[in-house]
Design a protein around this motif. Structure first.
Motif, PDB file in Angstrom:
ATOM      1  N   VAL A 483       0.867  -1.188   0.000  1.00 29.09           N
ATOM      2  CA  VAL A 483       0.000   0.000   0.000  1.00 29.09           C
ATOM      3  C   VAL A 483       0.900   1.233   0.000  1.00 29.09           C
ATOM      4  N   ILE A 484       0.801   2.052  -1.049  1.00 34.22           N
ATOM      5  CA  ILE A 484       1.688   3.222  -1.173  1.00 34.22           C
ATOM      6  C   ILE A 484       1.000   4.529  -0.787  1.00 34.22           C
ATOM      7  N   CYS A 485      -0.347   4.524  -0.704  1.00 37.75           N
ATOM      8  CA  CYS A 485      -1.048   5.759  -0.321  1.00 37.75           C
ATOM      9  C   CYS A 485      -2.480   5.434   0.081  1.00 37.75           C
ATOM     10  N   ILE A 486      -2.942   6.034   1.179  1.00 42.92           N
ATOM     11  CA  ILE A 486      -4.357   6.037   1.565  1.00 42.92           C
ATOM     12  C   ILE A 486      -4.746   7.497   1.671  1.00 42.92           C
ATOM     13  N   ASP A 487      -5.577   7.955   0.772  1.00 41.80           N
ATOM     14  CA  ASP A 487      -5.842   9.392   0.628  1.00 41.80           C
ATOM     15  C   ASP A 487      -6.326  10.058   1.913  1.00 41.80           C
ATOM     16  N   TYR A 488      -7.124   9.369   2.693  1.00 40.00           N
ATOM     17  CA  TYR A 488      -7.773   9.995   3.845  1.00 40.00           C
ATOM     18  C   TYR A 488      -7.017   9.723   5.154  1.00 40.00           C
ATOM     19  N   LYS A 489      -5.786   9.218   5.044  1.00 37.23           N
ATOM     20  CA  LYS A 489      -4.945   8.999   6.218  1.00 37.23           C
ATOM     21  C   LYS A 489      -3.575   9.645   6.003  1.00 37.23           C
ATOM     22  N   ASP A 490      -2.920  10.028   7.099  1.00 39.74           N
ATOM     23  CA  ASP A 490      -1.534  10.490   6.988  1.00 39.74           C
ATOM     24  C   ASP A 490      -0.689   9.324   6.504  1.00 39.74           C
ATOM     25  N   PHE A 491       0.036   9.561   5.416  1.00 41.26           N
ATOM     26  CA  PHE A 491       0.744   8.450   4.799  1.00 41.26           C
ATOM     27  C   PHE A 491       2.031   8.957   4.178  1.00 41.26           C
ATOM     28  N   GLY A 492       3.144   8.393   4.616  1.00 39.35           N
ATOM     29  CA  GLY A 492       4.429   8.783   4.047  1.00 39.35           C
ATOM     30  C   GLY A 492       4.709   8.020   2.767  1.00 39.35           C
ATOM     31  N   MET A 493       4.731   8.723   1.648  1.00 44.61           N
ATOM     32  CA  MET A 493       4.946   8.067   0.364  1.00 44.61           C
ATOM     33  C   MET A 493       6.423   7.896   0.071  1.00 44.61           C
ATOM     34  N   GLU A 494       6.760   6.793  -0.569  1.00 39.30           N
ATOM     35  CA  GLU A 494       8.142   6.544  -0.976  1.00 39.30           C
ATOM     36  C   GLU A 494       8.549   7.564  -2.037  1.00 39.30           C
ATOM     37  N   PRO A 495       9.836   7.910  -2.110  1.00 35.30           N
ATOM     38  CA  PRO A 495      10.276   8.959  -3.041  1.00 35.30           C
ATOM     39  C   PRO A 495       9.869   8.712  -4.489  1.00 35.30           C
ATOM     40  N   TRP A 496       9.915   7.459  -4.950  1.00 34.51           N
ATOM     41  CA  TRP A 496       9.605   7.210  -6.368  1.00 34.51           C
ATOM     42  C   TRP A 496       8.162   7.516  -6.711  1.00 34.51           C
ATOM     43  N   VAL A 497       7.266   7.444  -5.721  1.00 34.79           N
ATOM     44  CA  VAL A 497       5.849   7.742  -5.987  1.00 34.79           C
ATOM     45  C   VAL A 497       5.681   9.197  -6.388  1.00 34.79           C
ATOM     46  N   LYS A 498       6.503  10.073  -5.806  1.00 37.43           N
ATOM     47  CA  LYS A 498       6.382  11.519  -6.059  1.00 37.43           C
ATOM     48  C   LYS A 498       7.215  11.997  -7.248  1.00 37.43           C
ATOM     49  N   TYR A 499       7.879  11.077  -7.917  1.00 36.95           N
ATOM     50  CA  TYR A 499       8.705  11.411  -9.083  1.00 36.95           C
ATOM     51  C   TYR A 499       7.840  11.978 -10.207  1.00 36.95           C
ATOM     52  N   THR A 500       8.239  13.153 -10.737  1.00 37.55           N
ATOM     53  CA  THR A 500       7.407  13.859 -11.718  1.00 37.55           C
ATOM     54  C   THR A 500       7.787  13.589 -13.173  1.00 37.55           C
ATOM     55  N   GLY A 501       8.960  13.031 -13.406  1.00 37.27           N
ATOM     56  CA  GLY A 501       9.392  12.800 -14.784  1.00 37.27           C
ATOM     57  C   GLY A 501       8.786  11.551 -15.391  1.00 37.27           C
ATOM     58  N   LEU A 542       1.065   4.054 -29.876  1.00 37.75           N
ATOM     59  CA  LEU A 542       2.244   3.672 -30.645  1.00 37.75           C
ATOM     60  C   LEU A 542       3.511   3.633 -29.789  1.00 37.75           C
ATOM     61  N   GLY A 543       3.379   3.986 -28.506  1.00 33.68           N
ATOM     62  CA  GLY A 543       4.525   3.888 -27.612  1.00 33.68           C
ATOM     63  C   GLY A 543       5.648   4.840 -27.932  1.00 33.68           C
ATOM     64  N   GLN A 544       5.339   6.071 -28.310  1.00 32.08           N
ATOM     65  CA  GLN A 544       6.380   7.008 -28.718  1.00 32.08           C
ATOM     66  C   GLN A 544       6.992   7.791 -27.563  1.00 32.08           C
ATOM     67  N   GLU A 545       6.474   7.616 -26.339  1.00 32.39           N
ATOM     68  CA  GLU A 545       7.097   8.279 -25.205  1.00 32.39           C
ATOM     69  C   GLU A 545       6.836   7.478 -23.939  1.00 32.39           C
ATOM     70  N   GLY A 546       7.782   7.549 -23.008  1.00 30.42           N
ATOM     71  CA  GLY A 546       7.630   6.840 -21.747  1.00 30.42           C
ATOM     72  C   GLY A 546       6.525   7.455 -20.911  1.00 30.42           C
ATOM     73  N   PRO A 547       5.858   6.646 -20.088  1.00 29.76           N
ATOM     74  CA  PRO A 547       4.738   7.152 -19.290  1.00 29.76           C
ATOM     75  C   PRO A 547       5.219   7.857 -18.034  1.00 29.76           C
ATOM     76  N   GLN A 548       4.338   8.636 -17.428  1.00 31.44           N
ATOM     77  CA  GLN A 548       4.578   9.127 -16.083  1.00 31.44           C
ATOM     78  C   GLN A 548       4.093   8.090 -15.076  1.00 31.44           C
ATOM     79  N   GLY A 549       4.498   8.261 -13.823  1.00 33.14           N
ATOM     80  CA  GLY A 549       4.121   7.317 -12.782  1.00 33.14           C
ATOM     81  C   GLY A 549       2.686   7.510 -12.309  1.00 33.14           C
ATOM     82  N   PRO A 550       2.205   6.605 -11.445  1.00 37.88           N
ATOM     83  CA  PRO A 550       0.796   6.619 -11.016  1.00 37.88           C
ATOM     84  C   PRO A 550       0.318   7.950 -10.472  1.00 37.88           C
ATOM     85  N   LYS A 551       1.102   8.606  -9.599  1.00 36.12           N
ATOM     86  CA  LYS A 551       0.631   9.837  -8.957  1.00 36.12           C
ATOM     87  C   LYS A 551       0.499  10.991  -9.939  1.00 36.12           C
ATOM     88  N   MET A 552       1.174  10.913 -11.082  1.00 34.37           N
ATOM     89  CA  MET A 552       1.118  11.988 -12.056  1.00 34.37           C
ATOM     90  C   MET A 552      -0.034  11.808 -13.050  1.00 34.37           C
TER      91      MET A 552
END
Length: 563
Positions: A483-501, A542-552
């Motif tokens: 479990v990486i996030c529960i919206d309605y609880k205080d939850f410390g997310m791992e650094p990769w979850v917040k990655y914006t690229g 067509l897969g022409q660019e890499g995706p962003q992560g779940p949080k983005m």
């Protein structure tokens, strides 16, 4: 389930779960803020038609029954005869204790929206659909259906105070009848809220004839703590154990999922604008959590052997990443299951009877796919399952799946593209409609190559093709999740979850040259059509660019994108 009487019950998938009721979750009723709503399970059939609707089998109309003392109807329920009763139909109770300005009031009259009397409708008796006329400051939620021309009693149904309501929009078509003249025309639809966050659907239907444009309201959560009925950590675990899917991978799949940390530990590289490439450290401590999507990207390790090895993923180490969030005004819980793949393989394109292997078109580094379990907070029952498919997806009810242990959906990840399906077959994502002349040309060209085949049944459509099948490679989500996030609880997310690229670089290749390569053996007319159509496909297919992560992704805080 339907039985010999006119009473039916809600089609619950699997046994009812037993939750520790230390909060409002799973108690059968939810307080929206002075208005308490109860999720009806039992219904009495009122009237039915035998023809028409999406499958031509007509529709049936029901009244919720066996509701607790103090709760009132806010409308009747309607469904096509081709589907089971599987809906969230609400009844309501006034908890304000205010007799003069309570949240529920009787209508002051009824308007006849439509009747089948005298029309060519397949039925055993006449039906009448009524709209309650609400007093000032209140709104009607649903229609009342009778088999009598007499208006229903004014205490049959309740209207809801306007501040507890929200706007709706027309959704799926249920049934309709059309003849010359507006008075004999009607169309019935499911409605859904126009906004997502605090709006609560009622599960009722909307009837519209040729002369009215009214829209029924839905409900709204106005309680100070809008998420008081959401599950706690123990209940979340119980739901995952009960409803988490089994995911089967195609027997020819080379590119399997892995954990994010396995990808990092096996040489994943970070590329940032203006900086030299470097290894990702720990759980993504050096990943940027600010900036735009194109400011950074991840890539496979640079060594050839390592690159090919990491591409294939590592199923035995794979982890499902779970995001828990409220839905439908806090009356449902969405358990979003994210799967990570280091690499997405090349695709296939279906053009009538021609299956075209796209080679490197569709390949890209990094692939995030997800499955969403929508669970109602009234009883903790699984209501719907969302399957992601090429940046969009589809909602299905549990009875549309093969179920393991009676409650756990079986899901199939497509070959190379990893889209999710409920059946182990081939699926085509339509890219639009073909010109009739193009269809005829395809038929003629295929007949030249296969003279023994004359049937148009071989034309299975055109668009991106996904193949799904069962194999020995399978993932049990319930035993491999984090479990990486529960919206309605205080939850410390791992650094990769917040990655914006991005999780992969943009792909650059000579698109026309690649198409010419893969269509070289096709008839010239077919080749021209393939080139024209492939150029129209969006980059995400067509897969022409890499995706962003779940949080983005927009679905992290919004609703799912539907095909």
């Amino acid at each position: 389930m339907e039985n010999d009487s006119r009473d039916v019950s809600f089609d619950v998938i699997g046994p009812s779960l037993s939750y520790r009721a230390d909060i409002n979750f799973g108690n059968g009723a939810i307080d929206l803020g002075g208005l308490e709503v109860y999720h009806a399970l039992h219904f009495k059939k009122i009237w039915e038609t035998h023809k028409g609707g999406p499958t031509g089998r007509g529709a049936s109309f029901y009244e919720p029954i066996s509701i607790p003392t103090g709760f009132s109807l806010i409308g009747h329920y309607c469904k096509p005869n081709s589907m089971p009763i599987f809906a969230s139909v609400l009844t309501a109770k006034d908890n304000t204790g205010d007799p003069s300005h309570g949240v529920l009031k009787n209508p002051i009259d009824y308007i006849l929206i439509w009747t089948s009397k005298g029309l060519n409708v397949s039925q055993q008796e006449d039906g009448y659909i009524w709209l309650p006329v609400s007093p000032d400051g209140y709104k009607p939620m649903g229609h009342i259906v009778t088999t009598s021309p007499e208006k229903p009693s004014l205490d049959k149904v309740k209207c809801v105070r306007s501040d507890l309501t929200d706007l709706t929009k027309v959704d799926k078509w249920i049934w309709g009848h059309k003849m010359d003249g507006s008075s004999s025309m009607v169309n019935l639809h499911v409605t859904k809220p126009k906004t997502r966050e605090l709006s609560v659907p009622t599960g009722l239907f909307l009837a519209r004839n040729g002369s009215n444009t009214h829209e029924l309201a839905c409900l709204k959560m106005v309680k100070n703590d809008p998420y008081s009925a959401m599950p706690n950590s123990e209940q979340i675990r119980a739901m995952i154990n009960a409803y988490a899917p089994w995911v089967y991978f195609h027997p020819d799949e080379q590119y399997l999922p892995s954990s994010v940390l396995w990808f990092f530990q096996n040489g994943a590289e970070l590329h940032q604008n203006g900086q030299s490439s470097r290894r990702v450290v720990n759980d993504g401590d050096n990943l940027p959590s600010y900036g735009g999507a194109d400011d950074a990207f991840l890539d496979l390790p640079s060594g050839k052997q390592d690159k090919e090895r990491v591409k294939k993923g590592f199923l035995s180490d794979a982890v499902n990443y779970i995001h828990v969030k409220p839905s439908l005004g806090g009356t449902c819980t969405d358990i979003v299951i994210w799967l990570y793949y280091p690499f997405n393989g090349g695709g296939k394109f279906q053009l009538g009877p021609f299956t075209i292997n796209l080679g490197s078109i569709g390949e890209h580094v990094g692939d995030w796919e997800h499955i969403t379990l929508r669970i109602d907070n009234f009883r903790g029952s699984l209501m719907e399952v969302y399957l992601s498919q090429h940046a969009k997806g589809t909602w299905l009810t549990p009875n549309q799946f093969e179920l393991m242990n009676g409650t756990r959906p079986v899901v199939y990840a497509s070959l190379h593209g990893h889209s999710h399906y409920s059946t182990p077959t081939s699926h085509v994502h339509l890219a639009g409609k073909l010109n009739p002349n193009d269809l005829r040309m395809l038929h003629d060209e295929f007949h030249k190559m296969n003279s023994s085949i004359n049937s148009w049944d071989n034309f299975i459509g055109f668009g991106v093709r996904d193949d799904a099948a069962k194999s020995n490679n399978v993932m049990d989500v319930a035993s491999t999740y984090n479990v990486i996030c529960i919206d309605y609880k205080d939850f410390g997310m791992e650094p990769w979850v917040k990655y914006t690229g991005r999780w992969g670089p943009k792909i650059t290749y000579d698109f026309v040259k690649e198409i010419m390569k893969i269509t070289d053996n096709l008839p010239s007319l077919v080749k021209k059509l393939v080139i024209k159509l492939l150029k129209k496909l969006p980059a995400e297919l067509l897969g022409q660019e890499g995706p962003q992560g779940p949080k983005m992704k927009e679905s992290w805080s919004g609703d799912e994108r539907v095909l």
